[in-house]
Design an enzyme around this catalytic site. Structure first.
Site, PDB file in Angstrom:
ATOM      1  NE  ARG A  15      -3.242  -0.119   3.062  1.00 58.02           N
ATOM      2  CZ  ARG A  15      -3.599   0.093   4.322  1.00 58.02           C
ATOM      3  NH1 ARG A  15      -3.285  -0.781   5.266  1.00 58.02           N
ATOM      4  NH2 ARG A  15      -4.249   1.186   4.651  1.00 58.02           N
ATOM      5  CE  LYS A  85      -3.348  -3.048  12.733  1.00 53.18           C
ATOM      6  NZ  LYS A  85      -4.350  -2.558  11.782  1.00 53.18           N
ATOM      7  CG  ASP A  86      -4.344  -4.423   7.641  1.00 48.69           C
ATOM      8  OD1 ASP A  86      -5.089  -4.209   8.619  1.00 48.69           O
ATOM      9  OD2 ASP A  86      -3.563  -3.579   7.171  1.00 48.69           O
ATOM     10  NE  ARG A 133      -8.726  -5.066  18.704  1.00 54.30           N
ATOM     11  CZ  ARG A 133      -7.922  -4.251  19.388  1.00 54.30           C
ATOM     12  NH1 ARG A 133      -7.942  -4.242  20.710  1.00 54.30           N
ATOM     13  NH2 ARG A 133      -7.103  -3.431  18.753  1.00 54.30           N
ATOM     14  NE  ARG A 134      -7.011  -0.210  18.474  1.00 59.32           N
ATOM     15  CZ  ARG A 134      -6.307  -0.178  17.349  1.00 59.32           C
ATOM     16  NH1 ARG A 134      -6.784   0.466  16.297  1.00 59.32           N
ATOM     17  NH2 ARG A 134      -5.135  -0.790  17.263  1.00 59.32           N
ATOM     18  NE  ARG A 151     -11.435   3.504   7.335  1.00 61.99           N
ATOM     19  CZ  ARG A 151     -11.805   3.245   6.072  1.00 61.99           C
ATOM     20  NH1 ARG A 151     -13.075   3.322   5.739  1.00 61.99           N
ATOM     21  NH2 ARG A 151     -10.913   2.931   5.164  1.00 61.99           N
ATOM     22  CB  THR A 156      -5.420  11.115   7.449  1.00 59.62           C
ATOM     23  OG1 THR A 156      -4.808  11.196   6.162  1.00 59.62           O
ATOM     24  CG2 THR A 156      -6.837  11.659   7.370  1.00 59.62           C
ATOM     25  NE  ARG A 157      -6.788   5.962  11.363  1.00 60.52           N
ATOM     26  CZ  ARG A 157      -7.300   4.784  11.703  1.00 60.52           C
ATOM     27  NH1 ARG A 157      -7.558   4.531  12.970  1.00 60.52           N
ATOM     28  NH2 ARG A 157      -7.556   3.871  10.793  1.00 60.52           N
ATOM     29  CB  CYS A 247     -10.552  -5.920  10.356  1.00 62.84           C
ATOM     30  SG  CYS A 247     -11.158  -5.308   8.772  1.00 62.84           S
TER      31      CYS A 247
END
Length: 316
Positions: A15, A85-86, A133-134, A151, A156-157, A247
């Site tokens: 990515r 994890k993805d 989950r969080r 997202r 960005t976050r 996920c």
């Protein structure tokens, strides 16, 4: 190992986010130490492009991996590098994971400019996260806190945090650390409560089963794979596979070595509203790690996890 350069120049699919590129460059450096030359091929995924909907709304299966896997099948890339994890828990028959890197600390961390914030402080504030989950765990352990769907890549976050969309972010330590944002970590959450997502903290290498000459695949595995981490992640992924989770499902699992021969696996499910949390622990040898994961999942399902999963999927 220098003779491997004459066998193949490795095209590494990744990515294009800064974190993903960091991870691919980390793999690239490991390969180059063993004499393999390589280049990065940047690929956009659905999860990168569709940012106006939650992951559960756009579909979780392969949301960050499908496009890379398509390029593996066509031969446009030789390996795909993912956050472990993805990866879906069940891979297509024509694809295979050949390596997991040594795992970073698997904790979730609270990230903020405000150093006084804490989940334990009793103060109400807004936490940005895109993880079901969080969100569910926050509702279970910290119902006084508000969550904001957040997202986008890490930069960005953080920009959204600075713009006031939320007061803090809940993120994986590994990504925050790899991007050099350790100074923004205000709290590292305990693993026995905020148990992470399956495979959180490791990087995985995926290949098309017939795409690489066996000696090259073996060399990549030898240069990159961390066997103790692999044994733990095989247990966690077996747990998730039995639950048929992705996920968007608020499941969690963490395997750790309890001694030189035994792996302990703790995992479970939490309802979307946080009212119900199921957690169990199983242990076994490294060779038995997939069986340990499967047994843990069976125990969770037997305790009502099967009904809980149906309720979760109906609400997503």
């Amino acid at each position: 190992m220098a003779y491997l350069c004459s066998i193949m120049h490795i095209r590494i699919g990744t990515r294009s986010s800064r974190l993903a590129v960091w991870q691919a460059e980390h793999i690239q450096a490991l390969l180059e130490k063993g004499g393999l030359t390589s280049e990065l091929v940047l690929i956009e995924t659905k999860g990168d492009l569709v940012l106006d909907r939650s992951l559960s709304k756009i579909g979780s299966k392969g949301v960050f991996t499908q496009e890379l896997e398509d390029q593996l099948r066509t031969g446009a890339i030789d390996i795909a590098v993912h956050s472990a994890k993805d990866l879906p828990s069940n891979l297509p028959a024509d694809l295979h994971i050949i390596a997991f890197t040594e795992r970073e600390p698997a904790n979730d961390v609270l990230v903020s400019r405000n150093k006084s914030l804490s989940l334990q402080g009793g103060e109400s504030f807004r936490i940005g996260t895109s993880s079901t989950r969080r969100v569910a765990m926050l509702k279970h352990y910290c119902p006084h806190l508000a969550t904001v769907d957040m997202r986008g890549n890490l930069q960005t976050r953080i920009r959204k945090l600075d713009e006031g969309h939320c007061d803090a972010l809940l993120l994986a330590y590994a990504g925050v650390h790899r991007m050099g944002y350790d100074d923004l970590i205000v709290e590292r959450l305990p693993l026995d409560e905020f148990t992470p997502a399956v495979a959180q903290g490791s990087i995985a290498i995926e290949v098309a089963k017939d795409a690489l000459k066996s000696e090259v695949a073996e060399a990549i595995t030898r240069l990159v794979n961390h066997a103790p981490t692999e044994a733990c992640l095989r247990a966690e992924r077996a747990f998730l596979a039995r639950l048929e989770g992705g996920c968007s499902i608020p499941s969690f699992a963490l395997a750790q070595w309890t001694d030189s021969e035994t792996i302990g696996l703790t995992g479970g499910l939490v309802s979307l509203d946080g009212s119900q949390l199921l957690r169990e622990t199983f242990s076994g040898s490294a060779e038995e790690s997939p069986l340990v994961g499967h047994s843990l999942a069976e125990a969770i399902l037997a305790r009502g996890g099967d009904t809980l999963l149906l309720e979760i999927r109906a609400q997503l």
